[in-house]
Design an enzyme around this catalytic site. Sequence first.
Site, PDB file in Angstrom:
ATOM      1  N   GLU A 103       9.237 -15.179 -10.261  1.00 57.40           N
ATOM      2  CA  GLU A 103       8.427 -14.013  -9.884  1.00 57.40           C
ATOM      3  C   GLU A 103       8.025 -13.144 -11.073  1.00 57.40           C
ATOM      4  OE1 GLU A 103      10.198 -11.099  -7.221  1.00 57.40           O
ATOM      5  OE2 GLU A 103      12.156 -11.500  -8.063  1.00 57.40           O
ATOM      6  N   LYS A 139       6.722  -4.356  -3.834  1.00 58.36           N
ATOM      7  CA  LYS A 139       8.146  -4.035  -3.740  1.00 58.36           C
ATOM      8  C   LYS A 139       8.601  -3.988  -2.285  1.00 58.36           C
ATOM      9  CE  LYS A 139      12.186  -2.770  -5.211  1.00 58.36           C
ATOM     10  NZ  LYS A 139      13.015  -3.881  -5.723  1.00 58.36           N
ATOM     11  N   LYS A 159      14.082 -15.142  -9.468  1.00 61.61           N
ATOM     12  CA  LYS A 159      13.873 -14.116 -10.512  1.00 61.61           C
ATOM     13  C   LYS A 159      12.953 -14.657 -11.592  1.00 61.61           C
ATOM     14  CE  LYS A 159      14.859 -11.475  -8.945  1.00 61.61           C
ATOM     15  NZ  LYS A 159      15.424 -10.931  -7.770  1.00 61.61           N
ATOM     16  N   GLU A 190      18.599 -17.564  -6.311  1.00 61.37           N
ATOM     17  CA  GLU A 190      18.213 -16.220  -6.757  1.00 61.37           C
ATOM     18  C   GLU A 190      17.752 -16.267  -8.216  1.00 61.37           C
ATOM     19  OE1 GLU A 190      17.422 -13.548  -5.513  1.00 61.37           O
ATOM     20  OE2 GLU A 190      17.698 -12.038  -7.064  1.00 61.37           O
ATOM     21  N   TRP A 209      -2.792  -2.872  -1.473  1.00 61.56           N
ATOM     22  CA  TRP A 209      -2.328  -4.235  -1.727  1.00 61.56           C
ATOM     23  C   TRP A 209      -3.083  -5.093  -0.715  1.00 61.56           C
ATOM     24  CZ3 TRP A 209       0.714  -8.026   0.860  1.00 61.56           C
ATOM     25  CH2 TRP A 209       1.299  -8.989   0.020  1.00 61.56           C
ATOM     26  N   ASN A 268      -2.050   2.342   5.751  1.00 62.62           N
ATOM     27  CA  ASN A 268      -1.094   1.263   5.426  1.00 62.62           C
ATOM     28  C   ASN A 268      -0.862   0.485   6.707  1.00 62.62           C
ATOM     29  OD1 ASN A 268      -0.712   2.416   2.985  1.00 62.62           O
ATOM     30  ND2 ASN A 268       1.468   2.865   3.259  1.00 62.62           N
ATOM     31  N   GLY A 269      -0.697  -0.829   6.600  1.00 70.45           N
ATOM     32  CA  GLY A 269      -0.393  -1.633   7.780  1.00 70.45           C
ATOM     33  C   GLY A 269      -1.523  -2.603   8.076  1.00 70.45           C
ATOM     34  N   CYS A 296       0.823  -1.213   0.000  1.00 71.37           N
ATOM     35  CA  CYS A 296       0.000   0.000   0.000  1.00 71.37           C
ATOM     36  C   CYS A 296       0.859   1.266   0.000  1.00 71.37           C
ATOM     37  CB  CYS A 296      -0.869   0.055   1.235  1.00 71.37           C
ATOM     38  SG  CYS A 296      -1.898  -1.382   1.453  1.00 71.37           S
ATOM     39  N   HIS A 347      19.256 -37.317  -5.263  1.00 71.81           N
ATOM     40  CA  HIS A 347      18.480 -37.689  -4.076  1.00 71.81           C
ATOM     41  C   HIS A 347      17.001 -37.380  -4.252  1.00 71.81           C
ATOM     42  CE1 HIS A 347      22.136 -38.680  -1.989  1.00 71.81           C
ATOM     43  NE2 HIS A 347      22.658 -37.500  -2.335  1.00 71.81           N
ATOM     44  N   ARG A 376       5.563  -0.322  -5.951  1.00 72.75           N
ATOM     45  CA  ARG A 376       5.483  -1.050  -4.679  1.00 72.75           C
ATOM     46  C   ARG A 376       4.555  -2.253  -4.780  1.00 72.75           C
ATOM     47  NH1 ARG A 376       6.546   2.640  -0.156  1.00 72.75           N
ATOM     48  NH2 ARG A 376       4.936   1.635   1.080  1.00 72.75           N
TER      49      ARG A 376
HETATM   50  O1  M6R Z   1      13.372  -4.611   0.745  1.00 74.89           O
HETATM   51  P1  M6R Z   1      13.868  -5.978   1.125  1.00 74.89           P
HETATM   52  O2  M6R Z   1      15.192  -6.294   0.532  1.00 74.89           O
HETATM   53  O3  M6R Z   1      13.842  -6.218   2.601  1.00 74.89           O
HETATM   54  O4  M6R Z   1      12.821  -6.990   0.480  1.00 74.89           O
HETATM   55  C1  M6R Z   1      12.868  -8.365   0.776  1.00 74.89           C
HETATM   56  C2  M6R Z   1      12.145  -9.161  -0.282  1.00 74.89           C
HETATM   57  O5  M6R Z   1      10.788  -8.849  -0.288  1.00 74.89           O
HETATM   58  C3  M6R Z   1      12.738  -8.886  -1.672  1.00 74.89           C
HETATM   59  O6  M6R Z   1      14.110  -9.136  -1.687  1.00 74.89           O
HETATM   60  C4  M6R Z   1      12.060  -9.752  -2.756  1.00 74.89           C
HETATM   61  O7  M6R Z   1      12.315 -11.106  -2.521  1.00 74.89           O
HETATM   62  C5  M6R Z   1      12.589  -9.318  -4.110  1.00 74.89           C
HETATM   63  N1  M6R Z   1      11.908  -8.141  -4.545  1.00 74.89           N
HETATM   64  C6  M6R Z   1      12.494 -10.367  -5.132  1.00 74.89           C
HETATM   65  O8  M6R Z   1      13.080  -9.956  -6.324  1.00 74.89           O
END
Ligand code: M6R
Length: 608
Positions: free
Chosen positions: A489, A603, A486, A482, A74, A99-100, A2, A505, A27
Amino acid sequence: MCGIIAAASNRNVGKLLVQGLHKMEYRGYDSAGIALHQKDQIAHLRTLGKVKLLEEKMIAEKPKSKLGIAHTRWATHGEPSEENAHPHKSNERVYIVHNGIIENYLDLKEFLKDEGYSFSSQTDSELIAHLLEYFLSKGNSMVDSMYLTKEKLDGAYAIAAIDRENDQNIVIARSKSPLLIGIGTDEFLAASDPLAIGQLTNEFIFLEDGDVAELTSESYTIFDDTKQKVSREITHIDISNQATSKGEYKHFMEKEIYEQPDAILNTIDGRVGGDDVLENIFGLGSSDIFQKVKRVQIVACGTSLHAGRVAANWFSAISELPTQIDYASEYRYRNPHVDEDSLLVTISQSGETADTLAALRYAKEKDYLSTLCICNVPTSSLARESEYSIFTNAGPEIGVASTKAFTTQLAALMLLALSLAKSRNRNPKLRKRIITALRSLPDTVQETLKLKDEILEIAPEIASKDNALFLGRGIFYPIAKEGALKLKEISYIHAEAYPAGELKHGPLALIDEEMPVIALAPESEIAEKLVSNLEEVKARGGTLYVFSDPSISMDLKSGRLINMPKCDFLLTPIIYTIPLQILSYEVALLRGTDIDQPRNLAKSVTVE
Ligand code: M6R
């Protein structure tokens, strides 16, 4: 996640509020809305979906106003829908954005229902509007009503509220969710993210937990948790247009991938000198504290956690320190034992991730020697609440998928490994070797970006599949993870990562011609073992895409071997990340997904 923006001005604020919502789109959100004060009534517009739709509604209805609040939502409580979108209202009088998460919302809803209020949404936020209206209707001022409301709320919130019977004031409140005031020209603004108002001002005041503030077009007043007037420091941040626009690129993610040579240079710049890392780059006194460290505990989420997993190897090899690493969302719940002289390290791009912040706050109650954060946002809660910090200096990262934030976190974590080693008098020759390699890292990253043409040739093959496996060993296993994150997502292809030795395994059962296997094969002491693991894939008809050191020879039946530039082994995880980012981006582009704002993701994840 949000986003809130609010403005009290001498000019029409509708357009600037919507522009602010656009700036916060990165975000992640599912609906948007705005409430604009129009003397005796409030224009209230909400849409499910993109801010563009809200903008179209505004163009059609042309509401004029000098005071307003707006929001991107969100979903947490209640599905994404127009009814659940903010602003929420009470008795056509009070309008709020939030927000929250309000944890005791069920009890408060019961209380308000008993007082005659009815609910038109499934959200936890709507009750804030009703509580404010309840206290206002008893003759309290806006500020007093906010304090009375705050007393009832458990949870995290940033709130902005307006009252139909007051066309001058906006009241805002913060507890555990970010909120700041922007000092504009003939106007005062509030937002949950400086980017939202960075076009209007470069003077910001970051509210503290418990603060309430009142804004008009002429002034602002801040009160602390005990309702005392307080003055808070004004922070100057220049958020240039260039940093927040895509320029020549199709997506922010693409721009951010290609910014990495400069971003990494900015992380290292001014922090190394001669053959070593400089003193106290994590804050005054940090070099002394590092002498005492006997153990490191890392907590982070998502991509930042992957950076931590790489760093755990560096802390062992370079600083000679044992390291424990936890998902921030799990850390508090495993009743962690804290060894003597342990350093808590948090890693976060945004510095506002609720799980990471909660882990830090929990850890501060424990017997840690000290707390340190690796963060990209100097004004973030994490940075302010940690004893020591280093900023990655990557510039704003707008794409939801982390790219330059990750590689700069790795560069900063390498500086931490070197600083710990230096303070503890460990491995001077190795430190010298790494410093030399660090200095040429931006150039090596630049060279690696040239692999794009080769990656473009394999992207259609991956884009046509539903699954993918990523393999790496040792320090490359987190990079494989990672790579898988990527790809999944932004392209929505199911992807998993394994240490290559684990294949036999279980996961080997998945291998057939429909399962692309992307492997990381740098020159290392276990390169031969990795090649044997890859032979197992080849023997079962799997298609291999191998990013490897030129010294590794493999005869692939199908797929592709892509030669990587040379680099010091300890820094190669940074280099091998780059082609995986480009591959995910190009695959997502072919699949036509919403690359910068993937479905269901945010984000900055400011709820636990
Ligand atoms: O802002 P942060 O690094 O704490 O965010 C943590 C995760 O939400 C963030 O790294 C997320 O996994 C990535 N946006 C994925 O690409």
